[in-house]
Design an enzyme around this catalytic site. Structure first.
Site, PDB file in Angstrom:
ATOM      1  N   CYS A 270       0.820  -1.214   0.000  1.00  0.00           N
ATOM      2  CA  CYS A 270       0.000   0.000   0.000  1.00  0.00           C
ATOM      3  C   CYS A 270       0.855   1.267   0.000  1.00  0.00           C
ATOM      4  O   CYS A 270       2.038   1.244   0.338  1.00  0.00           O
ATOM      5  CB  CYS A 270      -0.950  -0.005   1.194  1.00  0.00           C
ATOM      6  SG  CYS A 270      -0.131   0.250   2.758  1.00  0.00           S
TER       7      CYS A 270
ATOM      8  N   CYS B 176       0.735   3.815   2.001  1.00  0.00           N
ATOM      9  CA  CYS B 176       1.229   4.285   3.300  1.00  0.00           C
ATOM     10  C   CYS B 176       2.448   3.498   3.754  1.00  0.00           C
ATOM     11  O   CYS B 176       3.248   4.004   4.541  1.00  0.00           O
ATOM     12  CB  CYS B 176       0.129   4.308   4.359  1.00  0.00           C
ATOM     13  SG  CYS B 176      -0.564   2.732   4.808  1.00  0.00           S
TER      14      CYS B 176
END
Length: 136
Positions: free
Chosen positions: A46, A48
């Site tokens: 992802c 993040c």
């Protein structure tokens, strides 16, 4: 499962910084049974993880005190190892990315995804450095 060629650069991001990859439950058990402190990063594909988690973990290693051992597992790829790590992170629910600091096999500090997502890498590093200063 993600294709190996997709996740390799994300794996390399941590291994070049000194993290060892764990692939099996036995490897997790061995790593978390070691004396001293161990930082576990549950890596992820992802955004993040790329923008916040991995840079924050690497930056935190510039601290005077650091963990004795650095390990990582990859969510969505290293299923057996990830499940074993998550069992050791109870009572925290599974999340990725996430990071746990263990001391003598006991979880002493946890960063869940909601502590990582939307926060700058410097803030994550500061959080980890505070934990390193307390436990390492």
């Amino acid at each position: 499962m993600y294709p190996a060629e997709l996740v390799q650069p994300m794996r390399d991001d941590l291994t070049v910084a000194g993290f060892s990859e764990l692939y099996t439950a036995d490897e997790v058990q061995q790593a978390l049974s070691k004396e001293g402190t161990t930082l576990v990063v549950v890596n992820s594909v992802c955004g993040c993880a790329a923008a916040n988690a991995r840079p924050g973990a690497k930056h935190a290693l510039n601290n005077e005190k650091t963990p004795d051992h650095l390990v990582t597992v990859f969510a969505g790829v290293d299923t057996e190892a990830v499940n074993a790590v998550r069992e050791r992170m109870i009572p925290f629910p599974p999340s990725s990315p996430s990071m746990g600091l263990f001391k003598d096999g006991e979880l002493v500090h946890m960063l869940e995804r909601h502590h990582i997502e939307g926060r700058p890498a410097a803030m994550i590093a500061e959080n980890l450095m505070d934990a390193f200063n307390e436990y390492c």
